[in-house]
Scaffold this active site. Structure first.
Site, short mmCIF file in Angstrom:
data_model
loop_
_atom_site.label_atom_id
_atom_site.label_comp_id
_atom_site.label_asym_id
_atom_site.label_seq_id
_atom_site.Cartn_x
_atom_site.Cartn_y
_atom_site.Cartn_z
N ARG A 183 -6.01 22.01 5.15
CA ARG A 183 -6.90 21.01 4.51
C ARG A 183 -7.46 20.04 5.53
O ARG A 183 -8.65 19.72 5.49
CB ARG A 183 -6.12 20.28 3.41
CG ARG A 183 -5.76 21.23 2.28
CD ARG A 183 -4.69 20.68 1.36
NE ARG A 183 -4.27 21.71 0.41
CZ ARG A 183 -3.18 21.64 -0.33
NH1 ARG A 183 -2.38 20.58 -0.27
NH2 ARG A 183 -2.88 22.62 -1.17
N ARG A 232 -5.60 -9.13 2.95
CA ARG A 232 -5.69 -10.09 1.84
C ARG A 232 -4.99 -9.60 0.58
O ARG A 232 -4.97 -10.31 -0.42
CB ARG A 232 -7.17 -10.39 1.53
CG ARG A 232 -7.82 -11.26 2.60
CD ARG A 232 -9.26 -11.58 2.27
NE ARG A 232 -9.80 -12.52 3.25
CZ ARG A 232 -11.08 -12.64 3.56
NH1 ARG A 232 -11.98 -11.86 2.97
NH2 ARG A 232 -11.48 -13.52 4.45
N HIS A 237 0.77 14.30 4.82
CA HIS A 237 -0.26 15.19 4.25
C HIS A 237 -1.59 15.13 4.96
O HIS A 237 -2.33 16.11 4.93
CB HIS A 237 -0.47 14.85 2.76
CG HIS A 237 0.69 15.22 1.90
ND1 HIS A 237 0.65 15.15 0.52
CD2 HIS A 237 1.93 15.68 2.21
CE1 HIS A 237 1.82 15.54 0.02
NE2 HIS A 237 2.61 15.85 1.02
N ASN A 238 -1.95 13.97 5.52
CA ASN A 238 -3.30 13.81 6.08
C ASN A 238 -3.32 13.70 7.61
O ASN A 238 -4.40 13.60 8.19
CB ASN A 238 -3.99 12.57 5.48
CG ASN A 238 -3.91 12.52 3.96
OD1 ASN A 238 -3.37 11.60 3.39
ND2 ASN A 238 -4.44 13.54 3.31
N GLY A 240 -13.64 -1.96 5.06
CA GLY A 240 -14.64 -2.07 6.13
C GLY A 240 -14.19 -1.33 7.39
O GLY A 240 -14.94 -0.53 7.96
N ARG A 264 0.18 23.99 4.58
CA ARG A 264 -1.04 23.93 3.76
C ARG A 264 -1.86 22.68 4.05
O ARG A 264 -3.09 22.67 3.92
CB ARG A 264 -0.71 24.03 2.27
CG ARG A 264 0.04 22.84 1.70
CD ARG A 264 0.50 23.10 0.27
NE ARG A 264 1.06 21.92 -0.37
CZ ARG A 264 2.29 21.44 -0.12
NH1 ARG A 264 3.08 22.02 0.77
NH2 ARG A 264 2.73 20.36 -0.76
N HIS A 265 -1.18 21.62 4.48
CA HIS A 265 -1.89 20.38 4.80
C HIS A 265 -2.72 20.53 6.07
O HIS A 265 -3.79 19.93 6.19
CB HIS A 265 -0.91 19.22 4.91
CG HIS A 265 -0.13 19.01 3.64
ND1 HIS A 265 -0.72 18.63 2.46
CD2 HIS A 265 1.19 19.19 3.36
CE1 HIS A 265 0.20 18.55 1.50
NE2 HIS A 265 1.36 18.90 2.03
N CYS A 270 -8.49 -5.57 7.95
CA CYS A 270 -9.53 -6.51 7.49
C CYS A 270 -9.09 -6.96 6.10
O CYS A 270 -7.94 -6.71 5.70
CB CYS A 270 -10.93 -5.90 7.55
SG CYS A 270 -11.31 -4.59 6.38
N GLY A 271 -9.98 -7.60 5.35
CA GLY A 271 -9.56 -8.15 4.06
C GLY A 271 -9.08 -7.06 3.11
O GLY A 271 -7.96 -7.11 2.60
N THR A 272 -9.91 -6.08 2.86
CA THR A 272 -9.56 -5.00 1.91
C THR A 272 -9.12 -3.72 2.61
O THR A 272 -8.70 -2.77 1.94
CB THR A 272 -10.77 -4.62 1.04
OG1 THR A 272 -11.78 -4.06 1.91
CG2 THR A 272 -11.33 -5.80 0.28
N ASP A 307 -10.66 -8.00 11.92
CA ASP A 307 -11.65 -9.08 11.84
C ASP A 307 -10.89 -10.37 11.54
O ASP A 307 -9.65 -10.42 11.61
CB ASP A 307 -12.75 -8.75 10.82
CG ASP A 307 -12.27 -8.79 9.38
OD1 ASP A 307 -11.04 -8.99 9.16
OD2 ASP A 307 -13.10 -8.63 8.48
N HIS A 308 -11.62 -11.42 11.16
CA HIS A 308 -10.97 -12.71 10.90
C HIS A 308 -9.93 -12.62 9.78
O HIS A 308 -8.89 -13.27 9.84
CB HIS A 308 -12.03 -13.77 10.56
CG HIS A 308 -12.98 -13.34 9.49
ND1 HIS A 308 -13.96 -12.40 9.71
CD2 HIS A 308 -13.06 -13.68 8.18
CE1 HIS A 308 -14.63 -12.21 8.58
NE2 HIS A 308 -14.10 -12.97 7.64
C1 RB5 Z 1 -14.51 -10.41 5.34
O1 RB5 Z 1 -14.77 -11.48 4.51
C2 RB5 Z 1 -14.32 -9.13 4.54
O2 RB5 Z 1 -15.53 -8.71 4.02
C3 RB5 Z 1 -13.72 -8.06 5.42
O3 RB5 Z 1 -12.53 -8.51 5.96
C4 RB5 Z 1 -13.38 -6.74 4.76
O4 RB5 Z 1 -12.63 -6.93 3.60
C5 RB5 Z 1 -14.49 -5.82 4.58
O5 RB5 Z 1 -14.33 -4.67 4.14
#
Ligand code: RB5
Length: 150
Positions: A144, A117, A106-107, A78, A140-141, A73-75, A16-17
């Protein structure tokens, strides 16, 4: 750059942005190393909805049209939550190089999700390189991972 995935297929990337700048830099880095990248957007840093990019990247990986996926994305939450709605996707949020290695070992993760971010760009690139260089350990992985799908 070591790539244990099928290098006849492109690497699918989307963001995303919040992930746009890192996506462009990662794409450039991979292309400079001779890897094919299919960019599913976003096409600009303008505000955008992460599912619009996480779904197409996930579909490309699920259908075997892409070797693996990179989502930002930021975190990273999402894109990861969205991608993991797809039954054959194992999308893993990575914030340290060791985590990028372990999600492959493992995954058997097939999409790496990067929190643009919250990690520096050199670390994001390093994690992509580690992810694509690491072979699933199996054993084993594998048992799972086989229990993951609902
Ligand atoms: C965008 O502002 C933010 O919500 C998105 O990038 C993300 O972190 C969502 O999970």
């Amino acid at each position: 750059m070591t790539n244990i995935f099928d290098d006849a297929k492109p690497i699918a990337i989307g963001c995303d942005h919040a992930g746009f700048e890192y996506k462009e830099a990662i794409k450039k880095h991979l292309a400079a190393n001779g890897l094919q990248v299919k960019d599913f957007g976003a096409a600009s840093p303008d505000s955008a909805d992460y599912p619009d990019f996480a779904h197409p990247v996930s579909e490309a990986v699920e259908k075997g049209e892409a070797a693996f996926g990179i989502l930002l994305c930021g975190t990273a939450n999402g894109v990861a939550i969205t991608a993991n709605k797809h039954p054959h996707i194992r999308a893993a949020i990575c914030w340290q190089n060791d985590v990028a290695k372990l999600v492959r070992l493992h995954n058997d993760a097939n999409i790496i999700c990067l929190p643009a971010r919250f990690v520096a760009l050199p670390l994001a690139i390093e994690m992509v390189e580690t992810f694509m260089a690491t072979i699933f350990e199996g054993g084993r992985h594998a048992r799972r991972v086989a229990k993951m799908t609902c």
